[in-house]
Design an enzyme around this catalytic site. Structure first.
Site, mmCIF file in Angstrom:
data_model
loop_
_atom_site.group_PDB
_atom_site.id
_atom_site.type_symbol
_atom_site.label_atom_id
_atom_site.label_comp_id
_atom_site.label_asym_id
_atom_site.label_seq_id
_atom_site.Cartn_x
_atom_site.Cartn_y
_atom_site.Cartn_z
ATOM 1 C CG ASP A 23 2.580 -44.198 4.260
ATOM 2 O OD1 ASP A 23 2.400 -43.079 3.791
ATOM 3 O OD2 ASP A 23 2.523 -44.460 5.469
ATOM 4 C CE1 TYR B 258 -5.554 -44.665 11.019
ATOM 5 C CE2 TYR B 258 -7.387 -43.124 10.815
ATOM 6 C CZ TYR B 258 -6.275 -43.744 10.277
ATOM 7 O OH TYR B 258 -5.885 -43.443 9.002
ATOM 8 C CD GLN C 47 -3.686 -53.364 -1.430
ATOM 9 O OE1 GLN C 47 -3.383 -53.618 -2.587
ATOM 10 N NE2 GLN C 47 -3.349 -52.235 -0.837
ATOM 11 N NE ARG D 84 -6.485 -47.695 9.512
ATOM 12 C CZ ARG D 84 -5.803 -48.505 10.300
ATOM 13 N NH1 ARG D 84 -6.306 -48.878 11.456
ATOM 14 N NH2 ARG D 84 -4.599 -48.937 9.942
ATOM 15 N N GLY D 85 -8.340 -43.548 6.951
ATOM 16 C CA GLY D 85 -7.161 -43.175 6.166
ATOM 17 C C GLY D 85 -7.488 -42.790 4.742
ATOM 18 C CD GLU D 86 -4.226 -40.562 1.487
ATOM 19 O OE1 GLU D 86 -3.897 -41.061 0.397
ATOM 20 O OE2 GLU D 86 -3.763 -39.506 1.921
ATOM 21 C CG ASP D 87 -5.886 -48.280 -0.652
ATOM 22 O OD1 ASP D 87 -6.033 -47.766 -1.779
ATOM 23 O OD2 ASP D 87 -5.893 -49.506 -0.474
ATOM 24 C CB SER D 88 -9.814 -48.703 3.840
ATOM 25 O OG SER D 88 -9.602 -47.671 4.778
HETATM 26 O O1 TRH Z 1 -3.691 -47.704 7.465
HETATM 27 P P1 TRH Z 1 -4.293 -46.401 7.171
HETATM 28 O O2 TRH Z 1 -4.775 -45.651 8.300
HETATM 29 O O3 TRH Z 1 -3.262 -45.531 6.366
HETATM 30 C C1 TRH Z 1 -2.964 -44.203 6.691
HETATM 31 C C2 TRH Z 1 -3.529 -43.232 5.742
HETATM 32 O O4 TRH Z 1 -3.155 -43.540 4.430
HETATM 33 C C3 TRH Z 1 -3.074 -41.850 6.107
HETATM 34 O O5 TRH Z 1 -3.583 -40.895 5.238
HETATM 35 C C4 TRH Z 1 -1.583 -41.838 6.108
HETATM 36 O O6 TRH Z 1 -1.140 -40.599 6.461
HETATM 37 C C5 TRH Z 1 -1.109 -42.865 7.079
HETATM 38 O O7 TRH Z 1 -1.591 -44.121 6.683
HETATM 39 C C6 TRH Z 1 0.373 -42.913 7.132
HETATM 40 O O8 TRH Z 1 -5.578 -46.624 6.224
HETATM 41 P P2 TRH Z 1 -5.673 -46.921 4.658
HETATM 42 O O9 TRH Z 1 -5.165 -45.755 3.886
HETATM 43 O O10 TRH Z 1 -7.044 -47.336 4.415
HETATM 44 O O11 TRH Z 1 -4.713 -48.149 4.394
HETATM 45 C C7 TRH Z 1 -5.017 -49.435 4.817
HETATM 46 C C8 TRH Z 1 -4.533 -50.440 3.789
HETATM 47 O O12 TRH Z 1 -4.656 -51.755 4.328
HETATM 48 C C9 TRH Z 1 -5.345 -50.413 2.512
HETATM 49 O O13 TRH Z 1 -4.491 -50.603 1.389
HETATM 50 C C10 TRH Z 1 -6.278 -51.626 2.640
HETATM 51 C C11 TRH Z 1 -5.377 -52.560 3.378
HETATM 52 N N1 TRH Z 1 -6.051 -53.657 4.112
HETATM 53 C C12 TRH Z 1 -5.865 -54.944 3.656
HETATM 54 O O14 TRH Z 1 -5.156 -55.173 2.657
HETATM 55 N N2 TRH Z 1 -6.451 -55.951 4.345
HETATM 56 C C13 TRH Z 1 -7.224 -55.770 5.435
HETATM 57 O O15 TRH Z 1 -7.736 -56.746 6.041
HETATM 58 C C14 TRH Z 1 -7.430 -54.405 5.870
HETATM 59 C C15 TRH Z 1 -8.301 -54.140 7.061
HETATM 60 C C16 TRH Z 1 -6.818 -53.389 5.200
#
Ligand code: TRH
Length: 367
Positions: A20, A193, A250, A266-270
């Site tokens: 988020d 996860y 990021q 995983r998730g969305e952004d990565s």
């Molecule tokens: O953390 P997430 O699992 O987020 C999830 C999903 O968005 C899901 O759809 C949503 O419903 C839930 O959150 C609430 O995975 P995501 O989306 O990849 O987000 C991780 C963020 O962390 C992304 O912006 C990349 C960032 N990140 C870093 O900045 N540095 C790091 O070392 C890592 C591993 C990640």
């Protein structure tokens, strides 16, 4: 299209994990730096931003969303991220304005076909004189697109390269030392996860006996690894080495994705960033009730159409009772082909309008 709306408030609640705030920060940064908007990011838990947001020069005001909610004025554009529900006093103030602000609900990433029909739809507030519009990120021209910075390609082209990144990192990346001493190890990043079927994957890696180094961020990914391994990190098993790494900004995380031969995301952004990296990746989708995520995973595979062994691997990685048997060695052999496919997939996505621009245009059209 020229932007008439200048001030923008983004509202974000950190429900769980990092997606988020990760998405909201990227969007806030782009709206400020690329579209010249005056952006405030209201977030109930700003702590994850400390590590995630390296760019102090970005002109985004991060404000704590606490109760009672205190604010001076409502913005011209209000972005409610992922249906987080605006503070009531703020919504009332929006309705009290002579010209109501443009109000957008930024939805989760849309993968299925129905998303195109819902993108941009209006929904009147049940009590107040306000209309909210649904804005769906997605993979087609009839959705809101994907977050992509204007300078993404320039940054990628200027990436200093794996060797330099690793040399600077301080991670104790001693290459595995047995039979394949002369080979460069396969470099893997593991963002997943818990639960993730890491134990059978690790068994497949060790059995494969080819040099492999796996970099593991803190939090859930490291918990998954620690649950399978005894003793202190880093761990070495035959030709496989597992190394914990710090949580990166990021931008540094993007570079890690460029550097690795295979990224577990995983998730969305990565997941989206792995697609911009153009490297082979394995996606663990955010698990939902009643297995709703399985349909989404299949919807994405239908669009992306990867090598069948990668699709199979993804399904196994997202399954409860995973057993990789031959899957790992097949995937390993297919990685050059997967990389070629991903480069073409990335070209296709680059032709789409980016999400921040699409959002700015959408909001301008509502004024
Ligand atoms: O953390 P997430 O699992 O987020 C999830 C999903 O968005 C899901 O759809 C949503 O419903 C839930 O959150 C609430 O995975 P995501 O989306 O990849 O987000 C991780 C963020 O962390 C992304 O912006 C990349 C960032 N990140 C870093 O900045 N540095 C790091 O070392 C890592 C591993 C990640």
């Amino acid at each position: 299209m020229e932007t008439r709306s200048k001030s923008t408030d983004i509202f974000c609640k950190v429900i769980d994990n990092l997606g988020d705030i990760g998405v909201c920060w990227r969007l806030a940064r782009q709206l400020a730096t690329e579209h010249g908007l005056d952006v405030r990011l209201w977030v109930d838990d700003p702590a994850p931003l400390v590590a995630m947001a390296s760019d102090n020069a970005v002109d985004v005001r991060v404000c704590e969303w606490s109760a009672p909610f205190m604010f001076d004025a409502v913005a011209d554009v209000v972005i409610e991220a992922f249906g987080c529900a605006l503070p009531e006093n703020y919504a009332r103030a929006m309705a009290a304005r002579t010209v109501a602000p443009v109000w957008v609900n930024l939805e989760y990433l849309g993968l299925e076909d129905w998303v195109e029909g819902c993108h941009g739809m209006a929904s009147p507030h049940p009590k107040l004189s306000l209309v909210k519009h649904f804005f769906f990120p997605g993979f087609t021209a009839r959705t809101g697109g994907l977050l992509r910075e204007r300078d993404l390609l320039v940054r990628q082209a200027g990436f200093r390269g794996r060797d330099e990144l690793l040399a600077e990192s301080g991670w104790r990346l001693a290459a595995p030392t047995t039979a394949h001493e002369s080979n460069d190890p396969l470099l893997v990043s593991l963002f997943c996860y818990d639960p993730a079927p890491f134990a059978p994957l690790l068994a497949a890696w060790v059995e494969d006996d080819a040099p492999l180094v796996c970099l593991v961020p803190p939090g859930k990914p490291l918990a998954v690894v620690r649950a399978c391994l005894k003793g202190n990190a880093p761990w070495t098993m035959g030709n496989v080495r597992i190394i914990p790494i710090p949580f990166l900004s990021q931008e540094a995380y993007d570079e890690l994705l460029y550097a690795c031969d295979l990224n577990f995301v995983r998730g969305e952004d990565s997941f989206v960033r792995a697609q911009w990296a153009g490297k082979p990746f394995v996606w663990q989708i955010y698990p939902q009730d009643k297995d709703a995520h399985v349909q989404k995973l299949e919807a994405f595979l239908d669009r992306y159409r990867p090598d069948p062994c990668l699709a199979r691997f993804w399904r196994v990685w997202n399954a409860v009772n995973a057993d990789f048997k031959q899957d790992w060695s097949l995937l390993r052999q297919a990685l050059p082909e997967v990389a070629r496919h991903n480069a073409l997939w990335r070209e296709k996505l680059l032709a789409q309008e980016d999400l921040a621009s699409a959002l700015v245009n959408f909001c301008s059209a509502q004024v």
